[in-house]
Write an enzyme that holds these catalytic residues in place. Structure first.
Site, PDB file in Angstrom:
ATOM      1  N   ASP A  10       0.846  -1.205   0.000  1.00  0.00           N
ATOM      2  CA  ASP A  10       0.000   0.000   0.000  1.00  0.00           C
ATOM      3  C   ASP A  10       0.881   1.255   0.000  1.00  0.00           C
ATOM      4  OD1 ASP A  10       0.846  -0.263   2.603  1.00  0.00           O
ATOM      5  OD2 ASP A  10      -1.153  -0.242   3.503  1.00  0.00           O
ATOM      6  N   SER A  11       2.215   1.044   0.042  1.00  0.00           N
ATOM      7  CA  SER A  11       3.156   2.149  -0.170  1.00  0.00           C
ATOM      8  C   SER A  11       2.968   2.751  -1.560  1.00  0.00           C
ATOM      9  CB  SER A  11       4.596   1.661  -0.014  1.00  0.00           C
ATOM     10  OG  SER A  11       4.841   0.557  -0.866  1.00  0.00           O
TER      11      SER A  11
ATOM     12  N   ASP B 229      -0.914  -6.104  -0.324  1.00  0.00           N
ATOM     13  CA  ASP B 229      -1.292  -5.518   0.970  1.00  0.00           C
ATOM     14  C   ASP B 229      -2.798  -5.333   1.064  1.00  0.00           C
ATOM     15  OD1 ASP B 229       0.701  -5.040   2.828  1.00  0.00           O
ATOM     16  OD2 ASP B 229       1.337  -3.160   1.900  1.00  0.00           O
TER      17      ASP B 229
ATOM     18  N   LYS C 271      -1.053  -9.408   2.703  1.00  0.00           N
ATOM     19  CA  LYS C 271      -0.320  -8.981   3.899  1.00  0.00           C
ATOM     20  C   LYS C 271      -1.202  -8.050   4.710  1.00  0.00           C
ATOM     21  CE  LYS C 271       3.353  -6.013   3.767  1.00  0.00           C
ATOM     22  NZ  LYS C 271       2.840  -4.873   4.562  1.00  0.00           N
TER      23      LYS C 271
ATOM     24  N   GLU D 269      -1.287  -5.810   8.709  1.00  0.00           N
ATOM     25  CA  GLU D 269      -0.469  -5.293   9.806  1.00  0.00           C
ATOM     26  C   GLU D 269      -1.119  -5.596  11.148  1.00  0.00           C
ATOM     27  OE1 GLU D 269       0.126  -1.093   9.079  1.00  0.00           O
ATOM     28  OE2 GLU D 269       0.960  -1.460   7.077  1.00  0.00           O
TER      29      GLU D 269
ATOM     30  N   GLU E  92       9.435  -4.347  10.511  1.00  0.00           N
ATOM     31  CA  GLU E  92       9.836  -3.018  10.020  1.00  0.00           C
ATOM     32  C   GLU E  92      10.336  -2.143  11.162  1.00  0.00           C
ATOM     33  OE1 GLU E  92       7.077  -1.216   7.301  1.00  0.00           O
ATOM     34  OE2 GLU E  92       8.223   0.667   7.217  1.00  0.00           O
TER      35      GLU E  92
HETATM   36  O1  KIV Z   1       3.690  -1.144   1.682  1.00  0.00           O
HETATM   37  C1  KIV Z   1       4.865  -1.539   1.635  1.00  0.00           C
HETATM   38  O2  KIV Z   1       5.608  -1.293   0.669  1.00  0.00           O
HETATM   39  C2  KIV Z   1       5.383  -2.319   2.747  1.00  0.00           C
HETATM   40  C3  KIV Z   1       6.850  -2.580   2.799  1.00  0.00           C
HETATM   41  C4  KIV Z   1       7.573  -1.370   3.249  1.00  0.00           C
HETATM   42  C5  KIV Z   1       7.190  -3.760   3.632  1.00  0.00           C
HETATM   43  O3  KIV Z   1       4.643  -2.708   3.602  1.00  0.00           O
END
Ligand code: KIV
Length: 272
Positions: A52-53, A91, A121, A123, A190
């Site tokens: 989600d980055s 994510d 993924k 969190e 992280e």
């Molecule tokens: O969203 C993302 O790119 C991440 C990485 C920094 C692990 O969660």
């Protein structure tokens, strides 16, 4: 019966667990589109994370909280299209899995169904264990994410190192065990001290994949645009830039502009 096409040699979630057991380090990079995912896949990267980055890296947002499920599905689908070997993990964005387990299954299910990814993924630690278990029980592989969790950036007071005090480090170890027991196949660590990441890594039999978490993790992940030097102003301590593509792109664009202005491009070799 063939459940996968005959020539599929995709990295699987179980393969990652075997890699940890065999002491083989895991490589993971972010990818948000077909072209980039294809290049990284050909480079032999084991896991491509559609993070989600994408919100901060591509869309210029301040945090990852603005990413929506539809955006993640779009990026997941176009990234996966570029791959043939890497495991693709997408994510789950903010609020798509925290409200209820039913929501989490429906939203993660859409990600799997509409992107063709091999896992999602999310969190969180012990608090998310029932959600992880519910997703795993319906056949959705889950990667956890502990330490600095960007979707909680506002309550954590910024992108700060987590687990520095003894009690916070103990908490990370118990969260990691809860994530493993809930059935996750791996977890991102992280921004935590290397010694704490080492403790966590030794405490679980699923792989830990670190970003700003030192050398003792079972694998490492970086945001591709950062490690390529596309984001020139971004230089946290943990980041190693393997190229200076931002500088190279600027120089190429300046050269193009100069050629056009001086009547040097297109030359006869570029004309029909
Ligand atoms: O969203 C993302 O790119 C991440 C990485 C920094 C692990 O969660």
């Amino acid at each position: 019966m063939a459940y996968l096409t005959a020539n599929t040699k995709r990295v699987t979630t179980t393969e990652l667990i075997r890699m940890k057991a065999a002491g083989k380090r895991i490589t993971m990079l972010t990818a948000y589109d077909t072209l980039m995912a294809g290049i990284l896949d050909q480079a032999g990267i084991d896991v491509l994370l559609v993070g989600d980055s994408v919100s901060t890296v591509l869309a210029g947002e301040e945090t990852t909280l603005t990413a929506t499920l539809d955006q993640m599905i779009y990026h997941g689908r176009i990234a996966r299209r570029g791959t043939s070997r890497a495991l693709v993990v997408v994510d789950l964005p903010f609020l798509t899995y925290q409200v209820s387990i039913e929501d989490a299954i429906r939203n993660a299910g859409r990600v799997m169904q509409e992107t063709g990814a091999g896992g999602v993924k999310l969190e969180g630690g012990e608090n998310l264990a029932p959600t992880i278990r519910a997703l795993v029980d319906v056949g959705i592989p889950v990667m956890g994410h502990l330490g600095f969790t960007p979707q909680s950036v506002h309550s954590l007071g910024g992108a700060k190192i987590q687990g520095k005090e003894a009690s916070a480090a103990d908490r990370l170890v118990s969260d990691a065990k809860a994530v493993e027991q809930a059935g996750a196949f791996a977890m991102v660590l992280e921004l935590i001290p290397a010694a704490v990441a080492e403790r966590v890594t030794k405490a679980v039999s699923i792989p830990t994949i670190g970003i700003g978490a030192g050398i003792h993790c079972d694998g490492q992940v970086l945001v591709t645009h950062d490690m390529l030097g596309l984001n020139e102003g971004f230089a946290p301590k943990f980041l190693k830039k393997y190229a200076e593509l931002g500088k190279a792109m600027k120089e190429a664009a300046e050269q193009f502009a100069a050629d056009v202005r001086e009547g040097k491009y297109p030359g006869p070799e570029h004309s029909h």
